[in-house]
Design an enzyme around this catalytic site. Structure first.
Site, PDB file in Angstrom:
ATOM      1  N   ASP A 254      42.437  -7.902 -17.265  1.00 44.18           N
ATOM      2  CA  ASP A 254      43.367  -8.080 -15.448  1.00 44.18           C
ATOM      3  C   ASP A 254      44.574  -6.605 -15.195  1.00 44.18           C
ATOM      4  O   ASP A 254      44.302  -5.911 -14.931  1.00 44.18           O
ATOM      5  CB  ASP A 254      43.337  -9.228 -15.365  1.00 44.18           C
ATOM      6  CG  ASP A 254      43.516  -9.969 -13.894  1.00 44.18           C
ATOM      7  OD1 ASP A 254      43.399  -9.555 -13.121  1.00 44.18           O
ATOM      8  OD2 ASP A 254      44.953 -10.683 -14.134  1.00 44.18           O
TER       9      ASP A 254
ATOM     10  N   ARG B 229      32.649 -22.279 -18.738  1.00 47.12           N
ATOM     11  CA  ARG B 229      33.035 -20.902 -20.206  1.00 47.12           C
ATOM     12  C   ARG B 229      31.494 -21.354 -19.916  1.00 47.12           C
ATOM     13  O   ARG B 229      30.637 -20.673 -20.536  1.00 47.12           O
ATOM     14  CB  ARG B 229      33.637 -21.425 -21.108  1.00 47.12           C
ATOM     15  CG  ARG B 229      34.499 -21.509 -21.495  1.00 47.12           C
ATOM     16  CD  ARG B 229      35.552 -20.979 -22.591  1.00 47.12           C
ATOM     17  NE  ARG B 229      36.936 -21.624 -22.538  1.00 47.12           N
ATOM     18  CZ  ARG B 229      37.852 -20.454 -22.351  1.00 47.12           C
ATOM     19  NH1 ARG B 229      37.937 -19.429 -21.703  1.00 47.12           N
ATOM     20  NH2 ARG B 229      39.012 -21.169 -22.525  1.00 47.12           N
TER      21      ARG B 229
ATOM     22  N   LYS C 281      39.101 -17.084 -26.413  1.00 47.65           N
ATOM     23  CA  LYS C 281      38.119 -17.934 -26.587  1.00 47.65           C
ATOM     24  C   LYS C 281      37.146 -17.529 -25.598  1.00 47.65           C
ATOM     25  O   LYS C 281      35.561 -16.913 -25.679  1.00 47.65           O
ATOM     26  CB  LYS C 281      37.882 -18.921 -26.226  1.00 47.65           C
ATOM     27  CG  LYS C 281      39.223 -20.057 -26.797  1.00 47.65           C
ATOM     28  CD  LYS C 281      39.264 -21.531 -26.209  1.00 47.65           C
ATOM     29  CE  LYS C 281      39.869 -21.987 -26.679  1.00 47.65           C
ATOM     30  NZ  LYS C 281      39.843 -23.969 -26.553  1.00 47.65           N
ATOM     31  N   GLY C 282      37.375 -16.327 -24.711  1.00 45.26           N
ATOM     32  CA  GLY C 282      36.390 -15.670 -23.543  1.00 45.26           C
ATOM     33  C   GLY C 282      35.442 -14.828 -23.885  1.00 45.26           C
ATOM     34  O   GLY C 282      34.513 -15.187 -23.009  1.00 45.26           O
TER      35      GLY C 282
ATOM     36  N   PHE D 254      39.470 -15.158  -8.377  1.00 46.02           N
ATOM     37  CA  PHE D 254      39.333 -15.848  -9.904  1.00 46.02           C
ATOM     38  C   PHE D 254      37.882 -15.899 -10.135  1.00 46.02           C
ATOM     39  O   PHE D 254      37.295 -16.623  -9.506  1.00 46.02           O
ATOM     40  CB  PHE D 254      40.577 -16.792  -9.799  1.00 46.02           C
ATOM     41  CG  PHE D 254      40.472 -17.429 -11.252  1.00 46.02           C
ATOM     42  CD1 PHE D 254      41.724 -16.754 -12.227  1.00 46.02           C
ATOM     43  CD2 PHE D 254      39.900 -18.603 -12.068  1.00 46.02           C
ATOM     44  CE1 PHE D 254      41.562 -17.524 -13.087  1.00 46.02           C
ATOM     45  CE2 PHE D 254      40.149 -18.668 -13.074  1.00 46.02           C
ATOM     46  CZ  PHE D 254      40.507 -18.321 -14.284  1.00 46.02           C
ATOM     47  N   VAL D 255      37.589 -14.716 -11.362  1.00 48.16           N
ATOM     48  CA  VAL D 255      35.701 -15.726 -11.572  1.00 48.16           C
ATOM     49  C   VAL D 255      35.831 -16.855 -13.042  1.00 48.16           C
ATOM     50  O   VAL D 255      36.642 -16.820 -14.050  1.00 48.16           O
ATOM     51  CB  VAL D 255      35.552 -14.326 -12.090  1.00 48.16           C
ATOM     52  CG1 VAL D 255      35.299 -13.734 -10.696  1.00 48.16           C
ATOM     53  CG2 VAL D 255      36.015 -13.567 -13.215  1.00 48.16           C
TER      54      VAL D 255
ATOM     55  N   ASP E  44      37.240 -19.305 -18.126  1.00 50.04           N
ATOM     56  CA  ASP E  44      37.133 -20.677 -17.903  1.00 50.04           C
ATOM     57  C   ASP E  44      38.697 -20.835 -16.535  1.00 50.04           C
ATOM     58  O   ASP E  44      39.031 -19.844 -16.328  1.00 50.04           O
ATOM     59  CB  ASP E  44      38.014 -21.159 -18.845  1.00 50.04           C
ATOM     60  CG  ASP E  44      39.502 -21.415 -19.313  1.00 50.04           C
ATOM     61  OD1 ASP E  44      39.530 -19.267 -19.755  1.00 50.04           O
ATOM     62  OD2 ASP E  44      40.594 -21.925 -19.276  1.00 50.04           O
TER      63      ASP E  44
ATOM     64  N   ASP F  92      36.164 -10.359 -22.233  1.00 45.73           N
ATOM     65  CA  ASP F  92      36.141 -11.457 -21.283  1.00 45.73           C
ATOM     66  C   ASP F  92      36.793 -10.168 -19.604  1.00 45.73           C
ATOM     67  O   ASP F  92      35.602  -9.800 -19.250  1.00 45.73           O
ATOM     68  CB  ASP F  92      35.790 -12.942 -20.900  1.00 45.73           C
ATOM     69  CG  ASP F  92      37.709 -12.723 -20.823  1.00 45.73           C
ATOM     70  OD1 ASP F  92      38.622 -12.304 -21.135  1.00 45.73           O
ATOM     71  OD2 ASP F  92      38.461 -14.261 -20.403  1.00 45.73           O
TER      72      ASP F  92
ATOM     73  N   LYS G 242      39.043  -5.875 -13.232  1.00 49.63           N
ATOM     74  CA  LYS G 242      39.817  -5.755 -12.098  1.00 49.63           C
ATOM     75  C   LYS G 242      40.717  -5.497 -11.620  1.00 49.63           C
ATOM     76  O   LYS G 242      41.946  -4.906 -12.806  1.00 49.63           O
ATOM     77  CB  LYS G 242      40.070  -6.830 -12.516  1.00 49.63           C
ATOM     78  CG  LYS G 242      39.621  -8.260 -11.932  1.00 49.63           C
ATOM     79  CD  LYS G 242      40.613  -9.242 -11.005  1.00 49.63           C
ATOM     80  CE  LYS G 242      39.874 -10.941 -11.502  1.00 49.63           C
ATOM     81  NZ  LYS G 242      41.125 -11.573 -11.615  1.00 49.63           N
TER      82      LYS G 242
HETATM   83  P1  5GP Z   1      45.669  -9.695 -19.037  1.00 53.25           P
HETATM   84  O1  5GP Z   1      46.547  -9.374 -20.005  1.00 53.25           O
HETATM   85  O2  5GP Z   1      44.665  -8.032 -18.775  1.00 53.25           O
HETATM   86  O3  5GP Z   1      45.802  -9.672 -17.408  1.00 53.25           O
HETATM   87  O4  5GP Z   1      44.048 -10.910 -18.584  1.00 53.25           O
HETATM   88  C1  5GP Z   1      43.126 -11.338 -19.402  1.00 53.25           C
HETATM   89  C2  5GP Z   1      43.250 -12.654 -19.515  1.00 53.25           C
HETATM   90  O5  5GP Z   1      43.675 -13.369 -18.306  1.00 53.25           O
HETATM   91  C3  5GP Z   1      41.666 -12.607 -19.518  1.00 53.25           C
HETATM   92  O6  5GP Z   1      41.262 -12.589 -20.957  1.00 53.25           O
HETATM   93  C4  5GP Z   1      41.493 -13.756 -19.001  1.00 53.25           C
HETATM   94  O7  5GP Z   1      42.091 -14.834 -20.495  1.00 53.25           O
HETATM   95  C5  5GP Z   1      42.336 -14.141 -17.875  1.00 53.25           C
HETATM   96  N1  5GP Z   1      41.888 -13.772 -16.638  1.00 53.25           N
HETATM   97  C6  5GP Z   1      42.454 -12.613 -15.771  1.00 53.25           C
HETATM   98  N2  5GP Z   1      41.877 -12.706 -14.736  1.00 53.25           N
HETATM   99  C7  5GP Z   1      40.884 -14.287 -14.680  1.00 53.25           C
HETATM  100  C8  5GP Z   1      39.582 -14.694 -13.886  1.00 53.25           C
HETATM  101  O8  5GP Z   1      39.254 -14.008 -12.556  1.00 53.25           O
HETATM  102  N3  5GP Z   1      39.391 -15.377 -14.217  1.00 53.25           N
HETATM  103  C9  5GP Z   1      39.654 -16.058 -15.228  1.00 53.25           C
HETATM  104  N4  5GP Z   1      38.769 -17.160 -16.374  1.00 53.25           N
HETATM  105  N5  5GP Z   1      40.598 -15.636 -16.622  1.00 53.25           N
HETATM  106  C10 5GP Z   1      40.676 -14.192 -15.823  1.00 53.25           C
HETATM  107 MG    MG Z   2      40.411 -13.816 -22.186  1.00 57.53          MG
END
Ligand code: 5GP
Ligand code: MG
Length: 191
Positions: free
Chosen positions: A102, A164, A42-43, A151-152, A158, A99, A130
């Site tokens: 990470d 959100r 959803k982000g 963590f944002v 969310d 969004d 990040k």
């Molecule tokens: P990845 O698969 O790249 O580790 O993670 C991506 C997902 O992790 C993002 O789409 C998000 O939903 C969640 N995520 C990673 N870091 C953050 C953060 O700082 N804040 C929030 N709200 N979600 C995060």
């Molecule tokens: Mg996301």
């Protein structure tokens, strides 16, 4: 809700300026070929909505759904639970929009699934990046802002389903995510 925010990292004005810049880059990149923006639910829905309205060339819009199991601030196993229809993917140039990038696992998985389903190309565009957290080899083709390892929340992002709807991006106060969740969501949460 605003009291739960430690500090604001990007204001509404800064966000829209950053998106204007990336929208111009997308426009230049896809000026010669029809493409589809694929928003990761959803982000990224708020980012995608602001981004596409600043791109003055033809495009289509589709959504893909990914959930990470584990809740809270640590991502667990990923499941892809919603795909665009086959004809929206096959032979199309896709711009996968998320969004935040990470560890990179979500976008890496979605990119390979979409290519496996016949996309002509998959480019990536993220609102936040990040880089210090990356665990797989994946860099976004386009990004609005880089963030430190905090963590944002806000602007689509969310914590336990909330925040959100904040119009800015902020760092959540430490007490909020270290306290036991009062009404934690189920084990699966949409990213
Ligand atoms: P990845 O698969 O790249 O580790 O993670 C991506 C997902 O992790 C993002 O789409 C998000 O939903 C969640 N995520 C990673 N870091 C953050 C953060 O700082 N804040 C929030 N709200 N979600 C995060
Ligand atoms: Mg996301």
């Amino acid at each position: 809700m605003q009291d739960d925010i430690d500090r604001i990292l990007f204001s509404e004005t800064q966000i829209l300026e950053g998106i204007d810049r990336v929208a111009r880059e997308v426009t230049g990149r896809f000026a010669d070929r029809p493409f589809t923006v694929v928003s990761v639910l959803k982000g990224s829905c708020i980012f995608a909505a602001d981004l596409i309205r600043r791109i003055p060339i033809p495009l289509e819009l589709a959504f893909v759904g990914a959930s990470s199991y584990g809740g809270g601030t640590v991502a667990g196993d990923l499941s892809v639970n919603f795909f665009p229809a086959g004809h929206e993917i096959e032979g199309r140039h896709l711009l996968l929009v998320d969004d935040i990038l990470d560890t990179g696992r979500t976008l890496q998985r979605l990119k390979s699934e979409l290519l496996g389903r016949g996309a002509a190309s998959v480019s990536t565009c993220v609102f936040l990046d990040k880089p210090s957290r990356r665990s797989v080899e994946l860099e976004a083709d386009l990004r609005v802002f880089e963030v430190e390892d905090l963590f944002v929340v806000g602007y689509g992002l969310d914590y336990a389903g909330r925040y959100r709807n904040l119009p800015f991006v902020g760092a959540l106060r430490q007490e909020i995510f270290s306290a036991p969740a009062q009404d934690a969501p189920g084990p699966g949460r949409a990213t």
